[in-house]
Motif scaffolding. Structure first.
Motif, PDB file in Angstrom:
ATOM      1  N   THR A  29       0.823  -1.205   0.000  1.00  0.00           N
ATOM      2  CA  THR A  29       0.000   0.000   0.000  1.00  0.00           C
ATOM      3  C   THR A  29       0.863   1.263   0.000  1.00  0.00           C
ATOM      4  O   THR A  29       0.390   2.320  -0.407  1.00  0.00           O
ATOM      5  N   HIS A  30       2.129   1.159   0.423  1.00  0.00           N
ATOM      6  CA  HIS A  30       3.035   2.312   0.411  1.00  0.00           C
ATOM      7  C   HIS A  30       3.176   2.884  -0.997  1.00  0.00           C
ATOM      8  O   HIS A  30       3.348   4.089  -1.169  1.00  0.00           O
ATOM      9  N   TRP A  31       3.128   2.010  -2.000  1.00  0.00           N
ATOM     10  CA  TRP A  31       3.308   2.429  -3.384  1.00  0.00           C
ATOM     11  C   TRP A  31       1.992   2.811  -4.045  1.00  0.00           C
ATOM     12  O   TRP A  31       1.940   3.036  -5.246  1.00  0.00           O
ATOM     13  N   GLY A  32       0.924   2.855  -3.271  1.00  0.00           N
ATOM     14  CA  GLY A  32      -0.356   3.276  -3.823  1.00  0.00           C
ATOM     15  C   GLY A  32      -1.164   2.161  -4.461  1.00  0.00           C
ATOM     16  O   GLY A  32      -2.199   2.423  -5.072  1.00  0.00           O
ATOM     17  N   TYR A  33      -0.706   0.919  -4.321  1.00  0.00           N
ATOM     18  CA  TYR A  33      -1.487  -0.193  -4.846  1.00  0.00           C
ATOM     19  C   TYR A  33      -2.722  -0.371  -3.967  1.00  0.00           C
ATOM     20  O   TYR A  33      -2.593  -0.478  -2.749  1.00  0.00           O
ATOM     21  N   PHE A  38      -2.949  -7.030  -6.435  1.00  0.00           N
ATOM     22  CA  PHE A  38      -2.130  -8.151  -6.884  1.00  0.00           C
ATOM     23  C   PHE A  38      -2.894  -9.475  -6.982  1.00  0.00           C
ATOM     24  O   PHE A  38      -2.277 -10.526  -7.115  1.00  0.00           O
ATOM     25  N   ASP A  39      -4.205  -9.416  -6.954  1.00  0.00           N
ATOM     26  CA  ASP A  39      -4.988 -10.647  -7.112  1.00  0.00           C
ATOM     27  C   ASP A  39      -4.632 -11.358  -8.416  1.00  0.00           C
ATOM     28  O   ASP A  39      -4.695 -12.585  -8.494  1.00  0.00           O
ATOM     29  N   ARG A  45       1.871 -14.394  -4.525  1.00  0.00           N
ATOM     30  CA  ARG A  45       1.893 -13.530  -3.352  1.00  0.00           C
ATOM     31  C   ARG A  45       1.642 -14.296  -2.057  1.00  0.00           C
ATOM     32  O   ARG A  45       1.800 -13.757  -0.972  1.00  0.00           O
ATOM     33  N   ALA A  46       1.239 -15.540  -2.164  1.00  0.00           N
ATOM     34  CA  ALA A  46       0.943 -16.341  -0.976  1.00  0.00           C
ATOM     35  C   ALA A  46       2.235 -16.675  -0.226  1.00  0.00           C
ATOM     36  O   ALA A  46       3.293 -16.852  -0.827  1.00  0.00           O
ATOM     37  N   ALA A 141       1.316 -11.027 -15.788  1.00  0.00           N
ATOM     38  CA  ALA A 141      -0.060 -11.127 -16.269  1.00  0.00           C
ATOM     39  C   ALA A 141      -0.761  -9.772 -16.299  1.00  0.00           C
ATOM     40  O   ALA A 141      -1.752  -9.593 -16.991  1.00  0.00           O
ATOM     41  N   GLU A 142      -0.224  -8.798 -15.546  1.00  0.00           N
ATOM     42  CA  GLU A 142      -0.765  -7.433 -15.548  1.00  0.00           C
ATOM     43  C   GLU A 142       0.101  -6.583 -16.482  1.00  0.00           C
ATOM     44  O   GLU A 142       1.262  -6.302 -16.171  1.00  0.00           O
TER      45      GLU A 142
END
Length: 156
Positions: A29-33, A38-39, A45-46, A141-142
């Motif tokens: 969240t620091h980077w504004g995501y 990241f789903d 990410r797990a 994928a993004e």
């Protein structure tokens, strides 16, 4: 660096996996995501207990609070620093550098002369400042997000 109280870095325990996964999410969240951004990355990410049990994963803590962590995995014949996260409220206080220095020491103790870093684009300047050399970007994928790949040579 405002790390006035003593910090320690210790090996992570498998039962901490959920806490580390939440710390990783907060760090992003620091980077504004936004939450859930990241789903698209699925299981990448797990952080399951097996990840912590099977890999060198270390936690930076102060007064019993986890401030950050890192984890190495094997990638082919090489060592990959695929996770290095500092809690969003603690970024900019020097904790990333402490984790990095410990990771370099760990790689050396593992008998490695180098390791690879797969970096978020926003964190790429940090790894460059630590002396890692970017050698590639990898699509994900993004389409708007790429991994920045770095190589770091561990000095003898």
């Amino acid at each position: 660096m405002s790390t006035s109280r003593a910090c320690r870095i210790r090996r992570a325990e498998p039962e901490e996996a959920g806490e580390l996964e939440r710390l990783q999410e907060r760090s992003s969240t620091h980077w504004g995501y936004p939450p859930g951004y990241f789903d698209w990355a699925g299981e990448a990410r797990a952080i399951p207990a097996a990840y912590v049990r099977s890999n060198p994963v270390f936690v930076l803590e102060q007064d019993g609070k986890s401030l950050g962590f890192y984890g190495f995995t094997e990638e082919g014949d090489g060592l990959l620093l695929d996770k290095l996260f500092v809690d969003a409220d603690e970024i900019g206080k020097g904790y990333g550098r402490l984790l990095w220095e410990h990771a370099v020491q760990t790689a050396s103790e593992l008998g490695r002369s180098e390791f690879i870093v797969a970096s978020d684009p926003n964190a790429a300047p940090f790894y460059a400042a630590m002396g890692a050399v970017q050698y590639a970007t990898k699509p994900t994928a993004e389409p708007s997000w790429t991994l920045h790949m770095f190589r770091y040579t561990v000095s003898g």
